[in-house]
Write a protein that holds these residues in place. Structure first.
Motif, PDB file in Angstrom:
ATOM      1  N   LEU A 127       0.824  -1.204   0.000  1.00 29.57           N
ATOM      2  CA  LEU A 127       0.000   0.000   0.000  1.00 29.57           C
ATOM      3  C   LEU A 127       0.861   1.257   0.000  1.00 29.57           C
ATOM      4  O   LEU A 127       0.595   2.212  -0.743  1.00 29.57           O
ATOM      5  CB  LEU A 127      -0.923  -0.008   1.222  1.00 29.57           C
ATOM      6  CG  LEU A 127      -1.883   1.169   1.371  1.00 29.57           C
ATOM      7  CD1 LEU A 127      -2.877   1.215   0.219  1.00 29.57           C
ATOM      8  CD2 LEU A 127      -2.618   1.093   2.709  1.00 29.57           C
ATOM      9  N   ASP A 128       1.898   1.270   0.806  1.00 30.77           N
ATOM     10  CA  ASP A 128       2.750   2.441   0.890  1.00 30.77           C
ATOM     11  C   ASP A 128       3.498   2.677  -0.422  1.00 30.77           C
ATOM     12  O   ASP A 128       3.619   3.819  -0.890  1.00 30.77           O
ATOM     13  CB  ASP A 128       3.750   2.262   2.036  1.00 30.77           C
ATOM     14  CG  ASP A 128       4.414   3.568   2.435  1.00 30.77           C
ATOM     15  OD1 ASP A 128       3.696   4.566   2.623  1.00 30.77           O
ATOM     16  OD2 ASP A 128       5.654   3.594   2.549  1.00 30.77           O
ATOM     17  N   ILE A 129       3.986   1.600  -1.027  1.00 29.03           N
ATOM     18  CA  ILE A 129       4.696   1.725  -2.301  1.00 29.03           C
ATOM     19  C   ILE A 129       3.756   2.231  -3.395  1.00 29.03           C
ATOM     20  O   ILE A 129       4.107   3.118  -4.188  1.00 29.03           O
ATOM     21  CB  ILE A 129       5.328   0.384  -2.694  1.00 29.03           C
ATOM     22  CG1 ILE A 129       6.476   0.044  -1.729  1.00 29.03           C
ATOM     23  CG2 ILE A 129       5.837   0.414  -4.132  1.00 29.03           C
ATOM     24  CD1 ILE A 129       6.980  -1.372  -1.864  1.00 29.03           C
ATOM     25  N   ALA A 130       2.544   1.669  -3.444  1.00 22.83           N
ATOM     26  CA  ALA A 130       1.575   2.108  -4.450  1.00 22.83           C
ATOM     27  C   ALA A 130       1.233   3.585  -4.267  1.00 22.83           C
ATOM     28  O   ALA A 130       1.161   4.357  -5.239  1.00 22.83           O
ATOM     29  CB  ALA A 130       0.309   1.259  -4.372  1.00 22.83           C
ATOM     30  N   TYR A 186      -0.152   9.578   6.761  1.00 23.88           N
ATOM     31  CA  TYR A 186       1.225   9.382   7.214  1.00 23.88           C
ATOM     32  C   TYR A 186       1.559   7.902   7.147  1.00 23.88           C
ATOM     33  O   TYR A 186       0.713   7.048   7.417  1.00 23.88           O
ATOM     34  CB  TYR A 186       1.389   9.872   8.661  1.00 23.88           C
ATOM     35  CG  TYR A 186       2.753   9.583   9.258  1.00 23.88           C
ATOM     36  CD1 TYR A 186       3.818  10.446   9.046  1.00 23.88           C
ATOM     37  CD2 TYR A 186       2.952   8.448  10.024  1.00 23.88           C
ATOM     38  CE1 TYR A 186       5.070  10.186   9.583  1.00 23.88           C
ATOM     39  CE2 TYR A 186       4.204   8.171  10.569  1.00 23.88           C
ATOM     40  CZ  TYR A 186       5.265   9.044  10.350  1.00 23.88           C
ATOM     41  OH  TYR A 186       6.503   8.782  10.880  1.00 23.88           O
ATOM     42  N   SER A 187       2.783   7.598   6.791  1.00 17.37           N
ATOM     43  CA  SER A 187       3.238   6.213   6.827  1.00 17.37           C
ATOM     44  C   SER A 187       4.731   6.182   7.079  1.00 17.37           C
ATOM     45  O   SER A 187       5.461   7.124   6.732  1.00 17.37           O
ATOM     46  CB  SER A 187       2.918   5.490   5.514  1.00 17.37           C
ATOM     47  OG  SER A 187       3.630   6.065   4.443  1.00 17.37           O
ATOM     48  N   LYS A 188       5.170   5.100   7.682  1.00 18.52           N
ATOM     49  CA  LYS A 188       6.590   4.912   7.935  1.00 18.52           C
ATOM     50  C   LYS A 188       6.874   3.417   7.956  1.00 18.52           C
ATOM     51  O   LYS A 188       6.239   2.673   8.701  1.00 18.52           O
ATOM     52  CB  LYS A 188       7.001   5.534   9.270  1.00 18.52           C
ATOM     53  CG  LYS A 188       8.495   5.395   9.569  1.00 18.52           C
ATOM     54  CD  LYS A 188       8.852   6.049  10.898  1.00 18.52           C
ATOM     55  CE  LYS A 188      10.339   5.912  11.194  1.00 18.52           C
ATOM     56  NZ  LYS A 188      10.692   6.545  12.499  1.00 18.52           N
ATOM     57  N   LEU A 189       7.798   2.989   7.123  1.00 13.42           N
ATOM     58  CA  LEU A 189       8.175   1.586   7.063  1.00 13.42           C
ATOM     59  C   LEU A 189       9.522   1.388   7.755  1.00 13.42           C
ATOM     60  O   LEU A 189      10.294   2.326   7.925  1.00 13.42           O
ATOM     61  CB  LEU A 189       8.275   1.120   5.605  1.00 13.42           C
ATOM     62  CG  LEU A 189       7.013   1.233   4.759  1.00 13.42           C
ATOM     63  CD1 LEU A 189       7.298   0.769   3.336  1.00 13.42           C
ATOM     64  CD2 LEU A 189       5.864   0.445   5.366  1.00 13.42           C
ATOM     65  N   HIS A 242       3.431   5.674  18.675  1.00 16.62           N
ATOM     66  CA  HIS A 242       3.630   7.007  19.236  1.00 16.62           C
ATOM     67  C   HIS A 242       4.389   7.906  18.268  1.00 16.62           C
ATOM     68  O   HIS A 242       4.095   9.102  18.153  1.00 16.62           O
ATOM     69  CB  HIS A 242       4.370   6.911  20.566  1.00 16.62           C
ATOM     70  CG  HIS A 242       3.475   6.583  21.717  1.00 16.62           C
ATOM     71  ND1 HIS A 242       2.439   7.401  22.106  1.00 16.62           N
ATOM     72  CD2 HIS A 242       3.460   5.513  22.559  1.00 16.62           C
ATOM     73  CE1 HIS A 242       1.823   6.865  23.143  1.00 16.62           C
ATOM     74  NE2 HIS A 242       2.422   5.715  23.434  1.00 16.62           N
ATOM     75  N   ASP A 243       5.350   7.348  17.538  1.00 14.92           N
ATOM     76  CA  ASP A 243       6.084   8.144  16.553  1.00 14.92           C
ATOM     77  C   ASP A 243       5.145   8.658  15.464  1.00 14.92           C
ATOM     78  O   ASP A 243       5.248   9.819  15.027  1.00 14.92           O
ATOM     79  CB  ASP A 243       7.199   7.308  15.919  1.00 14.92           C
ATOM     80  CG  ASP A 243       8.347   7.027  16.871  1.00 14.92           C
ATOM     81  OD1 ASP A 243       8.417   7.691  17.930  1.00 14.92           O
ATOM     82  OD2 ASP A 243       9.167   6.133  16.572  1.00 14.92           O
ATOM     83  N   ALA A 244       4.239   7.779  15.021  1.00 16.38           N
ATOM     84  CA  ALA A 244       3.287   8.178  13.990  1.00 16.38           C
ATOM     85  C   ALA A 244       2.349   9.267  14.502  1.00 16.38           C
ATOM     86  O   ALA A 244       2.064  10.250  13.800  1.00 16.38           O
ATOM     87  CB  ALA A 244       2.484   6.973  13.516  1.00 16.38           C
TER      88      ALA A 244
END
Length: 310
Positions: A127-130, A186-189, A242-244
């Motif tokens: 999903l994040d890549i798309a 927002y997203s973070k991998l 929490h970071d997100a």
């Protein structure tokens, strides 16, 4: 996610779909096969039953059904899809990609198609890549993201550490360039390759091609260090949440629903061990109903359950 109003960020989730096979296997049946006491599986994992694909079904078959539902939900035709990403750890075959097989079955002739193998995080990665590919390509108007797995084909049914946890299924979402729908805010991998021995299939790759001896040793089956995985989740997931929240200026109380990966109810329970620096997973939630427990009836087919709740 947020309501999409700014045209510069107008990439939204416009349709969802899901599919589980018809065959349902109760935990009581698995317990009998493994010689376990009644209730052993539910007590330790929260799983009551799981779905198992028929012998004629592969990952692409499950994916196509979920994808078709998502396309119908979004009112988007397969011909309009420009990108298909399938998150799977159980592809139809090593080559070609399962996404290419799905593309052909759907008739999505204009779509770029590729697979992502990130095990339990496969759908989130896909999903994040798309989403980021769409942000970088203004001509890409619709993407189809699918999580699909047939874990019943790679489980050792004499191993109670793994065979009690997983099921088969697929889910899909459509991302569209439109002001209608929910956008990804927002997203973070992240990855930690030093812990790659926590889960895996030893045999079958270029390192250890399968042979009669390796098949006899069960190297074709999925293995997992469950305790190490649990400790990893307890250590990392609360801080990531929490970071997100911090990145978007939010606090826990602002969130209506947490949808963690549905692997094991113990990981999500109030018994989760905390440290002084990191709260328990459950304590992140202000309400007991804000963490969804899908796994009782639909235990993890690894990649699928984040998209079920999208």
């Amino acid at each position: 996610m947020h309501s999409a109003e700014d045209p510069s960020r107008a990439i939204t989730l416009t349709g969802t779909g899901s599919y589980v096979p018809d065959t349902c296997v109760a935990s009581a049946d698995v317990e009998e096969r493994l010689g376990l006491q009644d209730g052993w599986i539910h007590e330790r994992t929260g799983v009551l039953e799981r779905r198992v694909a028929s012998p004629s079904q592969a990952a692409s078959d499950l994916a196509v059904i979920a994808a078709s539902q998502a396309l119908a939900s979004a009112a988007v035709s397969a011909a309009d899809i420009g990108l298909i990403i399938v998150g799977t750890s159980t592809p139809d075959s090593p080559l070609p990609s399962t996404a290419c097989i799905v593309q052909a079955k759907l008739g999505a002739t204009s779509a770029v198609a590729l697979d992502i193998d990130a095990v339990c995080t496969g759908f989130v990665y896909a999903l994040d890549i798309a989403h980021k590919m769409m942000m970088g390509d203004p001509d890409l108007n619709h993407a189809l993201v699918i999580g699909a797995d047939v874990y019943s084909r790679i489980l050792d049914y004499t191993d109670r550490r793994t065979s009690v946890l997983f099921g088969d299924g697929a889910g899909a979402v459509v991302l569209s360039r439109t002001n209608v729908g929910a956008a990804i805010d927002y997203s973070k991998l992240g990855s930690d390759g030093t812990l790659s021995d926590y889960v895996g299939i030893i045999g079958g790759g270029s390192r250890r091609p399968l042979s009669v001896d390796r098949l006899s040793a069960g190297e074709q089956y999925f293995r997992m260090n469950g305790r190490a995985v649990r400790d990893f989740v307890h250590d990392r997931l609360p801080q990531m949440i929490h970071d997100a929240l911090d990145a978007r200026g939010l606090v826990v109380g602002d969130v209506d629903l947490f949808v963690p990966h549905q692997a094991n109810v113990r990981i999500l329970s109030r018994k989760s061990v905390s440290t002084s620096a990191s709260p328990t997973i459950n304590s992140l939630s202000p309400r007991t109903d804000s963490v969804t427990p899908e796994l009782r009836r639909y235990p993890s087919p690894s990649t699928r359950w984040s998209d079920r709740a999208a």
